[in-house]
Write an enzyme that holds these catalytic residues in place. Structure first.
Site, PDB file in Angstrom:
ATOM      1  N   ARG A 150       1.608  -5.960   2.436  1.00 16.15           N
ATOM      2  CA  ARG A 150       0.396  -6.709   2.057  1.00 16.15           C
ATOM      3  C   ARG A 150       0.685  -7.850   1.078  1.00 16.15           C
ATOM      4  O   ARG A 150      -0.112  -8.162   0.201  1.00 16.15           O
ATOM      5  CB  ARG A 150      -0.662  -5.792   1.436  1.00 16.15           C
ATOM      6  CG  ARG A 150      -1.026  -4.616   2.263  1.00 16.15           C
ATOM      7  CD  ARG A 150      -1.879  -4.975   3.469  1.00 16.15           C
ATOM      8  NE  ARG A 150      -2.179  -3.768   4.195  1.00 16.15           N
ATOM      9  CZ  ARG A 150      -1.466  -3.302   5.222  1.00 16.15           C
ATOM     10  NH1 ARG A 150      -0.429  -3.985   5.666  1.00 16.15           N
ATOM     11  NH2 ARG A 150      -1.791  -2.180   5.822  1.00 16.15           N
ATOM     12  N   SER A 224     -11.310  -3.224   2.156  1.00 14.84           N
ATOM     13  CA  SER A 224     -10.583  -2.403   1.170  1.00 14.84           C
ATOM     14  C   SER A 224     -10.370  -3.190  -0.113  1.00 14.84           C
ATOM     15  O   SER A 224      -9.855  -4.301  -0.068  1.00 14.84           O
ATOM     16  CB  SER A 224      -9.223  -1.988   1.707  1.00 14.84           C
ATOM     17  OG  SER A 224      -9.388  -1.044   2.709  1.00 14.84           O
ATOM     18  N   GLU A 322      -6.928  -5.788  -4.099  1.00 20.57           N
ATOM     19  CA  GLU A 322      -6.423  -6.467  -2.914  1.00 20.57           C
ATOM     20  C   GLU A 322      -7.088  -7.835  -2.680  1.00 20.57           C
ATOM     21  O   GLU A 322      -6.387  -8.822  -2.473  1.00 20.57           O
ATOM     22  CB  GLU A 322      -6.581  -5.512  -1.728  1.00 20.57           C
ATOM     23  CG  GLU A 322      -5.733  -5.858  -0.563  1.00 20.57           C
ATOM     24  CD  GLU A 322      -6.625  -6.291   0.551  1.00 20.57           C
ATOM     25  OE1 GLU A 322      -6.610  -7.499   0.827  1.00 20.57           O
ATOM     26  OE2 GLU A 322      -7.352  -5.456   1.096  1.00 20.57           O
TER      27      GLU A 322
HETATM   28  P1  NAP Z   1      -5.920   5.331   6.866  1.00 18.57           P
HETATM   29  O1  NAP Z   1      -5.701   5.215   8.326  1.00 18.57           O
HETATM   30  O2  NAP Z   1      -6.842   6.372   6.322  1.00 18.57           O
HETATM   31  O3  NAP Z   1      -4.523   5.468   6.124  1.00 18.57           O
HETATM   32  C1  NAP Z   1      -4.486   5.575   4.707  1.00 18.57           C
HETATM   33  C2  NAP Z   1      -3.088   5.297   4.238  1.00 18.57           C
HETATM   34  O4  NAP Z   1      -2.172   6.127   4.919  1.00 18.57           O
HETATM   35  C3  NAP Z   1      -2.562   3.906   4.407  1.00 18.57           C
HETATM   36  O5  NAP Z   1      -1.760   3.655   3.304  1.00 18.57           O
HETATM   37  C4  NAP Z   1      -1.699   3.963   5.621  1.00 18.57           C
HETATM   38  O6  NAP Z   1      -0.620   3.082   5.550  1.00 18.57           O
HETATM   39  C5  NAP Z   1      -1.162   5.371   5.532  1.00 18.57           C
HETATM   40  N1  NAP Z   1      -0.884   5.919   6.853  1.00 18.57           N
HETATM   41  C6  NAP Z   1      -1.769   6.575   7.663  1.00 18.57           C
HETATM   42  N2  NAP Z   1      -1.158   6.981   8.774  1.00 18.57           N
HETATM   43  C7  NAP Z   1       0.114   6.568   8.695  1.00 18.57           C
HETATM   44  C8  NAP Z   1       1.219   6.673   9.555  1.00 18.57           C
HETATM   45  N3  NAP Z   1       1.123   7.292  10.726  1.00 18.57           N
HETATM   46  N4  NAP Z   1       2.371   6.130   9.163  1.00 18.57           N
HETATM   47  C9  NAP Z   1       2.476   5.496   7.998  1.00 18.57           C
HETATM   48  N5  NAP Z   1       1.462   5.350   7.124  1.00 18.57           N
HETATM   49  C10 NAP Z   1       0.302   5.879   7.465  1.00 18.57           C
HETATM   50  O7  NAP Z   1      -6.308   3.899   6.278  1.00 18.57           O
HETATM   51  P2  NAP Z   1      -7.692   3.144   6.127  1.00 18.57           P
HETATM   52  O8  NAP Z   1      -7.894   2.918   4.692  1.00 18.57           O
HETATM   53  O9  NAP Z   1      -8.775   3.745   6.979  1.00 18.57           O
HETATM   54  O10 NAP Z   1      -7.283   1.751   6.769  1.00 18.57           O
HETATM   55  C11 NAP Z   1      -6.925   1.660   8.130  1.00 18.57           C
HETATM   56  C12 NAP Z   1      -5.804   0.681   8.284  1.00 18.57           C
HETATM   57  O11 NAP Z   1      -6.255  -0.613   7.916  1.00 18.57           O
HETATM   58  C13 NAP Z   1      -4.595   1.001   7.389  1.00 18.57           C
HETATM   59  O12 NAP Z   1      -3.432   0.717   8.119  1.00 18.57           O
HETATM   60  C14 NAP Z   1      -4.785   0.041   6.239  1.00 18.57           C
HETATM   61  O13 NAP Z   1      -3.577  -0.305   5.601  1.00 18.57           O
HETATM   62  C15 NAP Z   1      -5.385  -1.153   6.956  1.00 18.57           C
HETATM   63  N6  NAP Z   1      -6.090  -2.069   6.066  1.00 18.57           N
HETATM   64  C16 NAP Z   1      -5.466  -3.237   5.755  1.00 18.57           C
HETATM   65  C17 NAP Z   1      -6.035  -4.149   4.919  1.00 18.57           C
HETATM   66  C18 NAP Z   1      -5.337  -5.437   4.607  1.00 18.57           C
HETATM   67  O14 NAP Z   1      -4.398  -5.855   5.248  1.00 18.57           O
HETATM   68  N7  NAP Z   1      -5.780  -6.114   3.609  1.00 18.57           N
HETATM   69  C19 NAP Z   1      -7.282  -3.883   4.376  1.00 18.57           C
HETATM   70  C20 NAP Z   1      -7.910  -2.696   4.731  1.00 18.57           C
HETATM   71  C21 NAP Z   1      -7.295  -1.774   5.559  1.00 18.57           C
HETATM   72  P3  NAP Z   1      -0.690   1.504   5.875  1.00 18.57           P
HETATM   73  O15 NAP Z   1      -1.565   0.902   4.821  1.00 18.57           O
HETATM   74  O16 NAP Z   1       0.734   1.086   5.728  1.00 18.57           O
HETATM   75  O17 NAP Z   1      -1.210   1.323   7.239  1.00 18.57           O
END
Ligand code: NAP
Length: 327
Positions: A150, A224, A322
């Protein structure tokens, strides 16, 4: 968030050619300049901005196909999800998990947007930008963007230096492969889907996001609000002793990534509605801060501080905001 003061000028930039004359106009008046996309990941300070906001509306979508490889160049002002939809419709893989993210294409490299196992750094070939230091248009290859989790040089060492005018991506005609993120797996299992295409993964991600995340055009939010923290093995072991079974994922450099949403939930900060600041955290996703009736950015920052302080105290982790705070 629908907060913050006014800017002196807001100017649309509709083509690359409009950039230099507009910057010259601002320079003559000694006005500071900030470029934005649609502002979906920005929080504006209450003081306002005595300068010029350039709104990037540079459009364009050029494609070139070479067998299974698909190269596209996209104007920075294009709506990101339209770009994803268009490439998925052609059966191309690489950005389908980045579906339904509010914002423009040109904003994606800023913080190396990522979701559900894909990040823009995986497919980005290069970025074309106007370099305010050298006053020239430059093409920056992905390897020179200093991408990390990020993050990129555009929001760190070179913050404010480049105005991104277009991005080039390399996608491929291939099908996504499991394992997928838990929420995606759950969706696929529930619908008894066993063949994975970019279109199916896009559908899954859109369905999950619809449930977890409110539409910012209806409910004021920035998505987020905190990045997922990365801690050392040593720190993780200490936490795990107190919280056995806490979710975690190893990073490529030997550290441990923790879900910020889980930390907030453990700390009792989920579905929290604060009458004093008018801010709240969502029940479906506590990482999303919502403006219920706040009137000042200062109230949002006060609410944020409460969360950051609580997490620091309970887990010794400094949560990082963020969305960008401007100016
Ligand atoms: P989530 O799916 O509940 O996951 C929460 C956390 O667990 C995140 O840190 C995600 O990593 C990690 N995670 C879950 N499954 C994983 C796997 N199989 N392998 C590795 N890491 C895993 O997350 P959420 O909050 O609902 O968000 C969904 C996705 O949207 C996530 O990937 C999140 O990072 C992304 N998101 C990105 C942004 C941005 O770019 N600004 C903003 C909001 C949400 P990762 O973060 O590395 O994926």
């Amino acid at each position: 968030m629908r907060l913050g003061g006014d800017a002196s000028y807001v100017i649309d930039i509709n083509s690359r050619d409009e950039l230099e004359p507009t910057l010259a106009w601002a320079d003559e008046r000694k006005l500071p300049v900030i470029m934005i996309g649609v502002g979906s990941n920005i929080i504006w300070r209450d003081e306002g901005f005595p300068g010029v906001i350039l709104v990037n509306k540079i459009m364009g979508f050029n494609e070139r196909q070479e067998g299974p490889d698909y190269f596209i160049t996209v104007g920075a002002g294009e709506n990101w999800d339209d770009v994803v939809e268009r490439t998925v419709a052609k059966g191309m893989s690489g950005i389908e998990a980045l579906s339904a993210i509010p914002g423009t294409a040109g904003a994606t490299p800023m913080q190396n947007v990522g979701a559900y196992g894909q990040e823009i750094a995986n497919t980005l070939v290069s970025v074309e930008a106007y370099d305010r230091q050298t006053k020239q248009f430059v093409v920056i290859p992905a390897a020179d963007c200093a991408f990390g989790y990020r993050t990129s040089r555009f929001k760190t060492t070179d913050r404010g230096r480049f105005f991104i005018t277009n991005i080039a991506l390399h996608l491929q005609r291939t099908n996504p492969k499991p394992p997928f993120y838990k929420d995606v797996e759950k969706y696929l299992t529930e619908l008894n889907i066993h063949q994975y295409t970019p279109a199916i993964i896009r559908e899954a991600v859109m369905a999950i996001r619809r449930i977890k995340l409110p539409d910012p055009s209806i409910v004021a939010n920035n998505g987020s609000f905190f990045a997922n923290p990365i801690v050392s093995q040593e720190h993780f072991k200490k936490l795990e002793a107190s919280y056995p079974g806490m979710p975690n994922w190893p990073t490529s450099d030997g550290q441990v990534k923790l879900p910020a949403a889980w930390l907030l939930e453990q700390a009792g900060l989920k579905d929290m509605h604060d009458a004093e600041t008018g801010m709240a955290t969502l029940a479906s996703q506590p990482l999303v801060l919502v403006n219920e009736h706040a009137e000042k950015t200062a109230q949002l920052l006060q609410f944020k501080k409460r969360i950051v302080d609580t997490i620091k105290q309970q887990f010794d982790i400094e949560l990082e905001q963020e969305p960008e705070l401007l100016p």
